[in-house]
Design a protein around this motif. Sequence first.
Motif, PDB file in Angstrom:
ATOM      1  N   ALA A   9       0.896  -1.131  -0.057  1.00 47.14           N
ATOM      2  CA  ALA A   9       0.002  -0.003   0.038  1.00 47.14           C
ATOM      3  C   ALA A   9       0.750   1.395   0.028  1.00 47.14           C
ATOM      4  CB  ALA A   9      -0.989  -0.069   1.178  1.00 47.14           C
ATOM      5  N   PHE A  10       1.907   1.467   0.816  1.00 40.45           N
ATOM      6  CA  PHE A  10       2.716   2.515   1.126  1.00 40.45           C
ATOM      7  C   PHE A  10       3.611   2.818  -0.275  1.00 40.45           C
ATOM      8  CE2 PHE A  10       2.616   1.690   5.905  1.00 40.45           C
ATOM      9  CZ  PHE A  10       1.366   2.368   5.916  1.00 40.45           C
ATOM     10  N   THR A  11       4.277   1.663  -0.868  1.00 40.34           N
ATOM     11  CA  THR A  11       4.787   1.659  -2.115  1.00 40.34           C
ATOM     12  C   THR A  11       4.095   2.364  -3.236  1.00 40.34           C
ATOM     13  OG1 THR A  11       6.327   0.010  -1.234  1.00 40.34           O
ATOM     14  CG2 THR A  11       6.351   0.397  -3.743  1.00 40.34           C
ATOM     15  N   ASN A  12       2.891   1.910  -3.380  1.00 39.59           N
ATOM     16  CA  ASN A  12       2.128   2.213  -4.449  1.00 39.59           C
ATOM     17  C   ASN A  12       1.598   3.288  -4.187  1.00 39.59           C
ATOM     18  OD1 ASN A  12       1.162  -0.046  -6.710  1.00 39.59           O
ATOM     19  ND2 ASN A  12       1.819  -1.159  -4.657  1.00 39.59           N
ATOM     20  N   PHE A  13       1.371   3.867  -3.009  1.00 39.44           N
ATOM     21  CA  PHE A  13       0.807   5.295  -2.721  1.00 39.44           C
ATOM     22  C   PHE A  13       1.916   6.455  -3.191  1.00 39.44           C
ATOM     23  CE2 PHE A  13       0.509   8.978   0.105  1.00 39.44           C
ATOM     24  CZ  PHE A  13      -0.719   9.273  -0.181  1.00 39.44           C
ATOM     25  N   VAL A  14       3.021   6.041  -2.805  1.00 43.13           N
ATOM     26  CA  VAL A  14       4.135   6.950  -3.016  1.00 43.13           C
ATOM     27  C   VAL A  14       4.172   6.988  -4.813  1.00 43.13           C
ATOM     28  CG1 VAL A  14       6.667   7.263  -3.033  1.00 43.13           C
ATOM     29  CG2 VAL A  14       5.379   6.690  -0.975  1.00 43.13           C
ATOM     30  N   GLU A  15       4.235   5.958  -5.645  1.00 36.88           N
ATOM     31  CA  GLU A  15       4.236   6.026  -6.791  1.00 36.88           C
ATOM     32  C   GLU A  15       3.501   6.718  -7.546  1.00 36.88           C
ATOM     33  OE1 GLU A  15       4.653   1.669  -8.274  1.00 36.88           O
ATOM     34  OE2 GLU A  15       6.379   1.276  -7.355  1.00 36.88           O
ATOM     35  N   ILE A  16       2.105   6.548  -7.136  1.00 38.53           N
ATOM     36  CA  ILE A  16       0.866   7.352  -7.690  1.00 38.53           C
ATOM     37  C   ILE A  16       1.190   8.763  -7.445  1.00 38.53           C
ATOM     38  CG2 ILE A  16      -1.399   7.832  -7.095  1.00 38.53           C
ATOM     39  CD1 ILE A  16      -2.022   4.891  -6.699  1.00 38.53           C
ATOM     40  N   MET A  17       1.876   9.279  -6.041  1.00 37.13           N
ATOM     41  CA  MET A  17       2.026  10.465  -6.023  1.00 37.13           C
ATOM     42  C   MET A  17       3.377  11.123  -6.633  1.00 37.13           C
ATOM     43  SD  MET A  17      -0.654  11.719  -4.368  1.00 37.13           S
ATOM     44  CE  MET A  17      -2.195  10.681  -3.553  1.00 37.13           C
ATOM     45  N   GLY A  18       3.836  10.368  -7.623  1.00 39.79           N
ATOM     46  CA  GLY A  18       4.911  10.805  -8.571  1.00 39.79           C
ATOM     47  C   GLY A  18       6.177  10.610  -7.636  1.00 39.79           C
ATOM     48  N   GLY A  19       6.374   9.684  -6.867  1.00 38.48           N
ATOM     49  CA  GLY A  19       7.628   9.266  -6.168  1.00 38.48           C
ATOM     50  C   GLY A  19       7.756  10.107  -4.954  1.00 38.48           C
ATOM     51  N   MET A  23       2.677  -1.555  10.749  1.00 41.61           N
ATOM     52  CA  MET A  23       2.850  -0.407   9.671  1.00 41.61           C
ATOM     53  C   MET A  23       4.302   0.276  10.099  1.00 41.61           C
ATOM     54  SD  MET A  23      -0.773   1.934  10.390  1.00 41.61           S
ATOM     55  CE  MET A  23      -2.381   1.002  10.124  1.00 41.61           C
ATOM     56  N   ALA A  24       4.656   0.371  11.105  1.00 44.45           N
ATOM     57  CA  ALA A  24       6.050   0.756  11.582  1.00 44.45           C
ATOM     58  C   ALA A  24       7.116  -0.021  10.636  1.00 44.45           C
ATOM     59  CB  ALA A  24       6.212   0.597  12.930  1.00 44.45           C
ATOM     60  N   LYS A  25       6.809  -1.207  10.536  1.00 44.46           N
ATOM     61  CA  LYS A  25       7.826  -2.307   9.938  1.00 44.46           C
ATOM     62  C   LYS A  25       7.958  -1.900   8.408  1.00 44.46           C
ATOM     63  CE  LYS A  25       8.024  -6.069  13.005  1.00 44.46           C
ATOM     64  NZ  LYS A  25       7.432  -7.505  13.327  1.00 44.46           N
ATOM     65  N   ALA A  26       6.553  -1.745   7.834  1.00 40.71           N
ATOM     66  CA  ALA A  26       6.469  -1.508   6.562  1.00 40.71           C
ATOM     67  C   ALA A  26       6.981  -0.166   5.999  1.00 40.71           C
ATOM     68  CB  ALA A  26       4.759  -1.625   6.030  1.00 40.71           C
ATOM     69  N   MET A  27       6.901   0.873   7.023  1.00 40.92           N
ATOM     70  CA  MET A  27       7.041   2.283   6.548  1.00 40.92           C
ATOM     71  C   MET A  27       8.948   2.108   6.617  1.00 40.92           C
ATOM     72  SD  MET A  27       4.916   5.001   8.624  1.00 40.92           S
ATOM     73  CE  MET A  27       6.023   6.388   8.139  1.00 40.92           C
ATOM     74  N   LYS A  28       9.372   1.284   7.306  1.00 43.03           N
ATOM     75  CA  LYS A  28      10.887   1.186   7.240  1.00 43.03           C
ATOM     76  C   LYS A  28      11.634   0.933   5.841  1.00 43.03           C
ATOM     77  CE  LYS A  28      11.717   0.408  12.210  1.00 43.03           C
ATOM     78  NZ  LYS A  28      12.123  -0.498  13.372  1.00 43.03           N
ATOM     79  N   THR A  29      10.756   0.012   5.146  1.00 45.67           N
ATOM     80  CA  THR A  29      11.220  -0.374   3.756  1.00 45.67           C
ATOM     81  C   THR A  29      10.624   0.234   2.638  1.00 45.67           C
ATOM     82  OG1 THR A  29       9.631  -2.018   3.902  1.00 45.67           O
ATOM     83  CG2 THR A  29      11.683  -3.028   4.721  1.00 45.67           C
ATOM     84  N   SER A  30       9.443   0.827   2.691  1.00 48.90           N
ATOM     85  CA  SER A  30       8.639   1.428   1.879  1.00 48.90           C
ATOM     86  C   SER A  30       8.634   3.084   1.749  1.00 48.90           C
ATOM     87  CB  SER A  30       7.243   1.142   1.633  1.00 48.90           C
ATOM     88  OG  SER A  30       6.604   1.406   2.799  1.00 48.90           O
ATOM     89  N   MET A  31       8.939   3.568   3.131  1.00 46.60           N
ATOM     90  CA  MET A  31       9.241   5.126   3.333  1.00 46.60           C
ATOM     91  C   MET A  31      10.366   5.391   4.050  1.00 46.60           C
ATOM     92  SD  MET A  31       5.219   6.155   3.648  1.00 46.60           S
ATOM     93  CE  MET A  31       3.958   6.149   2.478  1.00 46.60           C
ATOM     94  N   GLN A  32      11.400   4.905   3.505  1.00 46.57           N
ATOM     95  CA  GLN A  32      12.709   4.999   4.373  1.00 46.57           C
ATOM     96  C   GLN A  32      13.093   6.313   4.833  1.00 46.57           C
ATOM     97  OE1 GLN A  32      15.899   3.077   2.219  1.00 46.57           O
ATOM     98  NE2 GLN A  32      14.695   1.098   2.210  1.00 46.57           N
ATOM     99  N   GLY A  33      12.860   7.587   3.939  1.00 46.58           N
ATOM    100  CA  GLY A  33      13.136   8.704   4.309  1.00 46.58           C
ATOM    101  C   GLY A  33      11.987   9.424   5.266  1.00 46.58           C
TER     102      GLY A  33
END
Length: 452
Positions: free
Chosen positions: A332-342, A356-366
């Motif tokens: 979900a987080f990876t595709n959300f960022v892609e839809i929003m132009g990266g 959610m916390a674990k998923a953010m570490k890999t898909s939203m590292q910054g």
Amino acid sequence: MHRRQLKKRVGACRAQASELMCQSRQTSLDLRRGPGARNGPDYRDAPSEESAITRALRRAATAPLGAPIFSPHEGTTFNSHEEARDFYNLYSWEKGFGVRFGRGRKNASKYQTKLDIVFSCEGTSKNSNSSIRTDCAAKIRLHRRSDHAWYISSVNDTHNHRLTEAYSENKQWKSHGYIDPSTKDLIKKLRENNISVGRICNILGVSDGGSRARMRKESVRSICAKLAQENMRDDIGKTLRLLDKMKETDPGLEVRFQIDSGDRLKMMLWCTGKNRLDYATFGDAITFDTTYRTNLYSLPFGLFMGVNNHFQSIVLGGLLLTSEKTSDFEWAFTNFVEIMGGKAPVTMLTDQCAAMAKAMKTSMQGTKHRWCRWHVLKNAKDRLGKVYSKHKRFKHDFNKLITDETNIPAFEKKWCELVKKYKLVKNKFLKRLFKHRENGQSHPSWVSFVLV
């Protein structure tokens, strides 16, 4: 001469009866025959013929007082086995017992040729202590005719148990909550027009307690639940058609799916053109939260939210999940960022979900992950209810500390004083909050997660 004519008539009648019996046997053999077994519809279409229920009601006016209106007799004919079941169920309502379909027989073409309608407590159970089975032999046996009609071939009206007498007792039998197809159709139309279940019960005259109405509220609710499930079967198709229409008027709409091994929808994420424009301007700090299966489909529903320049909440995207695992949130987080132009958000606030916390570490590292203040206070109220009720000042002191204190050393000092004052040093919930206090830091404080 008269005697000879009488003998001829008797002989003719016997021959005719013998022929009819042979035809009946032949019909029965035709129905059961192997490779060339008979097949056909489940009912007889005879709209001009009076039904067994109608005949019974017509005869009720001249029937003896106290006699059952719907009394089953051998030879009674029905257009379908459902009609026979309704007839016998009405009789069981008058007498004080319930009915259900029993054993039957089908030929090689899966054509039903015989069916028993038995007492609800027919048969026996291994666990005799908790079972209501009494091995009662009461039943009617139905056989199929060659014109697809059904008739009662035998009746057993002997019961080995006490029959219920009061209407409130009769309502406990499951078969007495049966709803006929025409009433089901009416309920369906009422539900399609968003009429509530309570209003439907009022319209149909259904009530609880000692009412003489055969229909129960539980039966109406069950029908409404089944109708909702039936409506849900094609909902994914309806959703896709709706999204196609939305795409025609909103070229900026983006939809992402994930399908499981059985070609069933596992996850769906969508963002409209306005969502994407709002995110480009107000997407630095957002929140993500899932409602826990509060919808008709019993599925977690997630929303990406933000705040505009007027301090109004804005929707930035929607998410439908079938589970809440770390892999699901990563998708979900990876595709959300892609839809929003990266462009990933600078800060995202969530509840205290570890997945959610674990998923953010890999898909939203910054992206900085922070806890939502509302969730923290809600969980505190649920987990510290006894402390709230015992110490009236604790809630004020606790909320003031996490809301107003912005200095890290001062916060940690006051936290230790707070847990010592109220003797909560060993409290597991507060120990976990303090251990993960960095999830509430944006500037050097824990106050960042009080944003929402």
